[in-house]
Design a protein around this motif. Structure first.
Motif, PDB file in Angstrom:
ATOM      1  N   GLU A  74       0.926  -1.221  -0.028  1.00  0.00           N
ATOM      2  CA  GLU A  74      -0.060   0.100  -0.129  1.00  0.00           C
ATOM      3  C   GLU A  74       1.096   1.219  -0.131  1.00  0.00           C
ATOM      4  O   GLU A  74       0.616   2.303  -0.503  1.00  0.00           O
ATOM      5  CB  GLU A  74      -0.856  -0.038   1.394  1.00  0.00           C
ATOM      6  CG  GLU A  74      -2.071  -1.050   1.056  1.00  0.00           C
ATOM      7  CD  GLU A  74      -2.876  -1.288   2.481  1.00  0.00           C
ATOM      8  OE1 GLU A  74      -2.617  -0.701   3.306  1.00  0.00           O
ATOM      9  OE2 GLU A  74      -3.738  -2.121   2.462  1.00  0.00           O
TER      10      GLU A  74
ATOM     11  N   ALA B 139     -15.308  -1.618  -7.733  1.00  0.00           N
ATOM     12  CA  ALA B 139     -14.070  -2.207  -7.205  1.00  0.00           C
ATOM     13  C   ALA B 139     -14.400  -2.989  -5.940  1.00  0.00           C
ATOM     14  O   ALA B 139     -13.954  -3.987  -5.640  1.00  0.00           O
ATOM     15  CB  ALA B 139     -12.921  -1.628  -7.239  1.00  0.00           C
ATOM     16  N   LEU B 140     -15.172  -2.179  -5.236  1.00  0.00           N
ATOM     17  CA  LEU B 140     -15.484  -2.694  -3.769  1.00  0.00           C
ATOM     18  C   LEU B 140     -16.387  -4.109  -3.825  1.00  0.00           C
ATOM     19  O   LEU B 140     -16.401  -4.888  -3.162  1.00  0.00           O
ATOM     20  CB  LEU B 140     -16.185  -1.563  -2.773  1.00  0.00           C
ATOM     21  CG  LEU B 140     -15.432  -0.531  -2.235  1.00  0.00           C
ATOM     22  CD1 LEU B 140     -16.092   0.670  -1.630  1.00  0.00           C
ATOM     23  CD2 LEU B 140     -14.084  -0.969  -1.500  1.00  0.00           C
TER      24      LEU B 140
ATOM     25  N   GLY C 245     -13.938  -6.806  -4.877  1.00  0.00           N
ATOM     26  CA  GLY C 245     -13.126  -7.209  -3.860  1.00  0.00           C
ATOM     27  C   GLY C 245     -13.955  -7.953  -2.564  1.00  0.00           C
ATOM     28  O   GLY C 245     -13.303  -8.684  -2.031  1.00  0.00           O
TER      29      GLY C 245
ATOM     30  N   ALA D 297     -14.557   2.072   1.474  1.00  0.00           N
ATOM     31  CA  ALA D 297     -13.542   1.125   1.484  1.00  0.00           C
ATOM     32  C   ALA D 297     -12.689   1.074   2.638  1.00  0.00           C
ATOM     33  O   ALA D 297     -12.215  -0.228   3.036  1.00  0.00           O
ATOM     34  CB  ALA D 297     -12.710   1.755   0.316  1.00  0.00           C
TER      35      ALA D 297
ATOM     36  N   ALA E  76      -8.212  -3.689 -10.381  1.00  0.00           N
ATOM     37  CA  ALA E  76      -8.103  -2.896  -9.230  1.00  0.00           C
ATOM     38  C   ALA E  76      -8.092  -3.493  -7.956  1.00  0.00           C
ATOM     39  O   ALA E  76      -7.321  -3.343  -7.089  1.00  0.00           O
ATOM     40  CB  ALA E  76      -9.046  -1.615  -9.303  1.00  0.00           C
ATOM     41  N   ALA E  77      -9.023  -4.550  -7.666  1.00  0.00           N
ATOM     42  CA  ALA E  77      -9.017  -5.200  -6.550  1.00  0.00           C
ATOM     43  C   ALA E  77      -7.787  -6.121  -6.205  1.00  0.00           C
ATOM     44  O   ALA E  77      -7.125  -6.202  -5.229  1.00  0.00           O
ATOM     45  CB  ALA E  77     -10.255  -6.127  -6.390  1.00  0.00           C
TER      46      ALA E  77
ATOM     47  N   GLY F  58      -4.846  -4.063  -5.511  1.00  0.00           N
ATOM     48  CA  GLY F  58      -4.880  -3.442  -4.279  1.00  0.00           C
ATOM     49  C   GLY F  58      -4.521  -4.468  -3.214  1.00  0.00           C
ATOM     50  O   GLY F  58      -4.287  -4.001  -1.976  1.00  0.00           O
TER      51      GLY F  58
ATOM     52  N   THR G 142      -5.958  -7.511  -2.551  1.00  0.00           N
ATOM     53  CA  THR G 142      -6.810  -8.531  -2.276  1.00  0.00           C
ATOM     54  C   THR G 142      -6.487 -10.236  -3.055  1.00  0.00           C
ATOM     55  O   THR G 142      -6.177 -10.064  -4.286  1.00  0.00           O
ATOM     56  CB  THR G 142      -8.238  -8.272  -2.744  1.00  0.00           C
ATOM     57  OG1 THR G 142      -8.725  -7.042  -2.332  1.00  0.00           O
ATOM     58  CG2 THR G 142      -9.517  -9.373  -2.492  1.00  0.00           C
TER      59      THR G 142
ATOM     60  N   GLY H 124      -6.682  -9.705   2.667  1.00  0.00           N
ATOM     61  CA  GLY H 124      -6.506  -8.304   1.908  1.00  0.00           C
ATOM     62  C   GLY H 124      -6.256  -7.280   2.753  1.00  0.00           C
ATOM     63  O   GLY H 124      -6.081  -7.747   4.065  1.00  0.00           O
TER      64      GLY H 124
ATOM     65  N   THR I  91      -7.412  -1.320  -2.018  1.00  0.00           N
ATOM     66  CA  THR I  91      -8.476  -1.237  -2.965  1.00  0.00           C
ATOM     67  C   THR I  91      -8.688   0.354  -3.427  1.00  0.00           C
ATOM     68  O   THR I  91      -8.802   0.779  -4.591  1.00  0.00           O
ATOM     69  CB  THR I  91      -9.633  -1.827  -2.726  1.00  0.00           C
ATOM     70  OG1 THR I  91      -9.612  -3.295  -2.501  1.00  0.00           O
ATOM     71  CG2 THR I  91     -10.652  -1.719  -3.920  1.00  0.00           C
TER      72      THR I  91
END
Length: 462
Positions: free
Chosen positions: A100, A141-142, A145, A250, A333-334, A337, A339, A346, A351
């Motif tokens: 991250e 994306a959420l 994820g 998120a 993206a997930a 990020g 996940t 995760g 994300t």
């Protein structure tokens, strides 16, 4: 010549003394069934083998050196772990934090490049459009994820979002709130159908959702372009709040994922042995709720797209596959990020940061005049995400029993056994001198001395 030579037994003046090498107890003394030898362990009480463990003590928890050791907090936390639901132990999050940080640096670099390429993109109406684009992609994306963590990825989130936008725009004249609520219920119904296929037949989520996605793509292809009714709510006025709301959602989901029971409960559908083995009622419940919830999030994204664009074109760019390109970007993206593609694991901000990077990259390439197709960006993001998945699974899994034992290895302190104090008036010479007394009353005369009896002769080994 040893002192206790049998030739001198019974002679006048011969005195037989106890052998102190056995602790002051003569060798021929009765032992009452107790062995002459006892077990001595540094840091523990001597325990005779004949008596076994002292009353009130247990041999459980004894280490290799015999020291009683209480269980660690991690071991106590692992007691209620079901081995069928994954490795016992606490997942490690250092790999998520480091990745991250990389995403944060990438987002900062893109923001700097975008400011130089197009300063107007970060202020006014263009900034509002950028924030809404990030919120729309963030909701999808959420949704992706959430199902990834449940171990049943829903590949139909893009087509659900696109179908929701078409349905909402077509019926917006009936009232925005009522139409949005009905759109959400229909999307949840689609999610429930996928969930029933997944949990009832215990099939992979990607396979069941892919079939539902193809059905939705076919429905979307038969629709015409729709427009939202005039005078409807304009989300540009609250673009910042929409972006902050999606960001809070998120981050809140990531924080909940840090709670061990929540993370393990949500990820029970993740296969750990034979993937055909059913994971139980708890796994089916959590997975079904995750898939249905992903449908609701995708519906909210579709309604927001319709209110943002005002016109939903069934055959425009990014919609030629009926929204499946949105699924690909959200999946990338997930995964990018942090996940895991296998489920359960995760990060917290991963994300959100990945969506920020994708949104800024699309806007930056557009400002530079580059032709970057969303599906090409999705392919690159998925490739990076698969590498990240391997890193997460390698460095994020719980420590093995061997690693835990090595970290908790206990080294007993060095303890020196107490030495007997020498007698005050005993001065043994280095060599024995003199001879045996000729008088028959030796040993009875108070004035007699040792006459050269050495400590090594009296106390030495025979």
């Amino acid at each position: 010549m040893a002192y206790d030579d049998s030739r001198f037994r019974g002679e006048p003046g011969f005195r037989e003394e106890p052998d102190f090498r056995s602790g002051g107890v003569p060798e021929d003394a009765p032992t009452l069934g107790v062995s002459n030898q006892s077990v001595y362990t540094p840091g523990a009480f001597p325990v005779s083998p004949a008596y076994g463990t002292p009353p009130g003590e247990s041999t459980l928890g004894l280490g290799a050196a015999g020291r009683r050791r209480s269980p660690t907090p991690q071991q106590l936390g692992d007691v209620f772990d079901d081995p069928e639901h994954g490795e016992p132990g606490r997942d490690r999050f250092a790999v998520h934090a480091l990745w991250e940080l990389v995403l944060l640096l990438a987002a900062g670099a893109l923001l700097y490049l975008l400011r130089d390429a197009s300063p107007a993109a970060l202020r006014g109406t263009e900034l509002h459009s950028l924030l809404l684009s990030g919120a729309e992609l963030g909701l999808v994306a959420l949704a992706m994820g959430l199902t990834l963590r449940a171990g049943a990825p829903n590949l139909a989130v893009g087509p659900i979002a696109f179908a929701s936008a078409l349905f909402f725009a077509n019926n917006s004249e009936r009232g925005l709130v009522m139409t949005a609520a009905i759109t959400g219920l229909v999307a949840v119904g689609v999610g429930v159908v996928i969930a029933v296929l997944v949990v009832a037949f215990h099939v992979p989520g990607w396979a069941a959702s892919l079939g539902a996605a193809l059905a939705l793509i076919a429905w979307n292809a038969n629709q015409s372009g729709e427009k939202v009714v005039a005078g409807a709510y304009d989300p540009h006025k609250h673009a910042m709040w929409w972006a902050l709301g999606v960001a809070a959602l998120a981050v809140g989901g990531g924080v909940l994922g840090l709670i061990r029971p929540v993370r393990r409960g949500l990820g029970r559908f993740r296969p750990v042995r034979d993937p055909a083995d059913r994971r139980g009622g708890g796994a089916a419940t959590f997975t079904g709720l995750a898939i249905a919830g992903s449908g609701l999030l995708a519906a909210v994204a579709g309604v927001l797209v319709a209110l943002d664009e005002r016109t939903v074109a069934a055959g425009g760019a990014d919609t030629s596959l009926g929204g499946f390109a949105v699924t690909a970007v959200a999946l990338g993206a997930a995964l990018a990020g942090g996940t895991s593609a296998f489920g359960r694991r995760g990060g917290v901000l991963g994300t959100l940061l990945a969506v920020t990077v994708v949104t800024l990259l699309l806007r930056y390439t557009d400002a530079e005049g580059w032709k970057l197709q969303p599906v090409a960006l999705a392919a690159g993001a998925i490739g990076i995400g698969l590498v990240v998945t391997r890193l997460v699974e390698t460095f994020g899994r719980p420590r093995t029993a061997a690693e835990t034992a090595q970290e908790e290895a206990w080294t007993p302190p060095s303890i020196t056994a107490p030495q007997p104090e020498p007698e005050d008036n005993w001065s043994p010479p280095s060599t024995r001198t003199g001879s045996w007394p000729a008088t028959s009353d030796y040993g009875n005369d108070p004035g007699e001395t040792d006459r050269g009896w050495g400590l090594e002769e009296r106390w030495g080994t025979r």
